[in-house]
Scaffold this motif. Structure first.
Motif, PDB file in Angstrom:
ATOM      1  N   ILE A 175       6.055   6.522  -3.345  1.00  0.00           N
ATOM      2  CA  ILE A 175       5.936   7.973  -3.499  1.00  0.00           C
ATOM      3  C   ILE A 175       6.296   8.176  -4.913  1.00  0.00           C
ATOM      4  N   LEU A 176       5.283   8.588  -5.973  1.00  0.00           N
ATOM      5  CA  LEU A 176       5.860   8.548  -7.362  1.00  0.00           C
ATOM      6  C   LEU A 176       5.507  10.137  -7.495  1.00  0.00           C
ATOM      7  N   TRP A 177       6.692  10.689  -8.339  1.00  0.00           N
ATOM      8  CA  TRP A 177       6.789  12.237  -8.717  1.00  0.00           C
ATOM      9  C   TRP A 177       6.495  12.149 -10.265  1.00  0.00           C
TER      10      TRP A 177
ATOM     11  N   MET B  59       2.792  14.932 -11.428  1.00  0.00           N
ATOM     12  CA  MET B  59       1.636  14.583 -10.543  1.00  0.00           C
ATOM     13  C   MET B  59       2.485  13.748  -9.313  1.00  0.00           C
ATOM     14  N   LEU B  60       1.966  14.025  -8.268  1.00  0.00           N
ATOM     15  CA  LEU B  60       2.299  13.263  -6.879  1.00  0.00           C
ATOM     16  C   LEU B  60       1.406  12.303  -6.531  1.00  0.00           C
ATOM     17  N   GLU B  61       1.757  11.116  -6.414  1.00  0.00           N
ATOM     18  CA  GLU B  61       1.046   9.871  -6.179  1.00  0.00           C
ATOM     19  C   GLU B  61       1.628   9.197  -4.877  1.00  0.00           C
ATOM     20  N   ILE B  62       0.957   9.204  -3.769  1.00  0.00           N
ATOM     21  CA  ILE B  62       1.467   8.402  -2.708  1.00  0.00           C
ATOM     22  C   ILE B  62       0.514   7.297  -2.251  1.00  0.00           C
ATOM     23  N   LYS B  63       1.133   6.299  -2.386  1.00  0.00           N
ATOM     24  CA  LYS B  63       0.556   4.809  -2.301  1.00  0.00           C
ATOM     25  C   LYS B  63       0.775   3.881  -1.198  1.00  0.00           C
ATOM     26  N   HIS B  64      -0.271   3.789  -0.197  1.00  0.00           N
ATOM     27  CA  HIS B  64      -0.133   2.931   0.634  1.00  0.00           C
ATOM     28  C   HIS B  64       1.146   3.236   1.720  1.00  0.00           C
ATOM     29  N   LEU B  65       1.626   4.390   1.902  1.00  0.00           N
ATOM     30  CA  LEU B  65       2.686   4.814   2.639  1.00  0.00           C
ATOM     31  C   LEU B  65       2.469   4.526   4.086  1.00  0.00           C
ATOM     32  N   SER B  66       3.506   4.133   4.676  1.00  0.00           N
ATOM     33  CA  SER B  66       3.515   3.841   6.207  1.00  0.00           C
ATOM     34  C   SER B  66       4.896   4.192   6.748  1.00  0.00           C
TER      35      SER B  66
END
Length: 244
Positions: A62-64, A1-8
């Motif tokens: 960014i979590l993979w 799973m790809l998780e993108i959290k509050h990426l700036s």
């Protein structure tokens, strides 16, 4: 799973500071086919490049598959199974196509295996196997060869930045078939940056990115008609290519 959290992502140059991505959060389930689309300059490619580590994140995560990528190099991300197809791929003077495919696969390839990867991107293997990946090839040819190397790597996360760019109609049709086959076999999570109608219609979900933020997300059958309506209304939300 790809998780993108509050990426700036913020860039600074002689003109000042520009916020390219602004607090973007996005989750992509395993083996889903996601297309990111939106107006030029909206942040689509920056988002893809940030996942691969080609541009640094200013903040966010960014979590993979549970592993934090933000502190990983491009090489480390590639070893974790993340692959990336450039909008304008590099060339490699003195390297033959068959050698590039072998390096991408990380193992010896039979002649038939190497040929199959080229066929999947609409190239006649006998015309390309022994050619150098140099300036003698057109931009579209190099693009298709690069996509073939990504297929040879067989990574669980495949990111493609406008794979349709510079590719003729016949080869593009073959390429969309390949994307469909990968998705049907559930071989990988596919994330594509595209404006192209055929690719948009293949997606499980479309993510609309504009002004550095996610403006909408949903199934293709809901988002695509909205894109068409906004385009017809003259909003110029997308530059939808009708030629294909």
């Amino acid at each position: 799973m790809l998780e993108i959290k509050h990426l700036s992502v913020t860039v600074r140059d002689e003109s000042g500071t520009a916020n390219i991505l602004k607090d973007v959060s996005l989750t992509v389930e395993d083996r889903k086919f996601l297309v990111i689309t939106g107006p030029n300059g909206g942040g689509k490619t920056t988002l893809a490049r940030a996942i691969m580590g080609l541009v640094p994140a200013t903040s966010g995560s960014i979590l993979w598959n549970g592993t934090e990528l933000a502190d990983k190099t491009v090489t480390e991300r590639a070893r974790l199974g993340v692959s990336y197809g450039f909008q304008q791929p590099p060339r490699f003077k003195g390297m033959k196509v068959q050698d590039l495919l072998r390096i991408a696969a990380g193992r010896s390839l039979s002649h038939d295996e190497a040929c199959s990867y080229l066929t999947k991107v609409g190239l006649c293997a006998r015309d390309y196997m022994d050619r150098d990946v140099d300036t003698s090839l057109s931009g579209g040819e190099v693009k298709r060869i690069e996509i073939a190397t990504i297929l040879a790597r067989n990574c669980p996360l495949m990111i493609f930045d406008e794979p349709e760019a510079g590719i003729d109609l016949w080869s593009f049709a073959r390429l969309t078939e390949t994307f469909s086959e990968i998705h049907e076999r559930k071989d990988a999570t596919i994330l594509i940056i595209s404006h192209q109608e055929r690719i948009l219609r293949l997606a499980d979900e479309i993510v609309l990115v504009a002004d550095g933020q996610i403006q909408d997300r949903g199934p293709a059958e809901r988002i695509y008609p909205k894109i068409l309506a906004d385009t017809v209304a003259g909003c110029n939300l997308l530059e939808v290519d009708k030629k294909c």
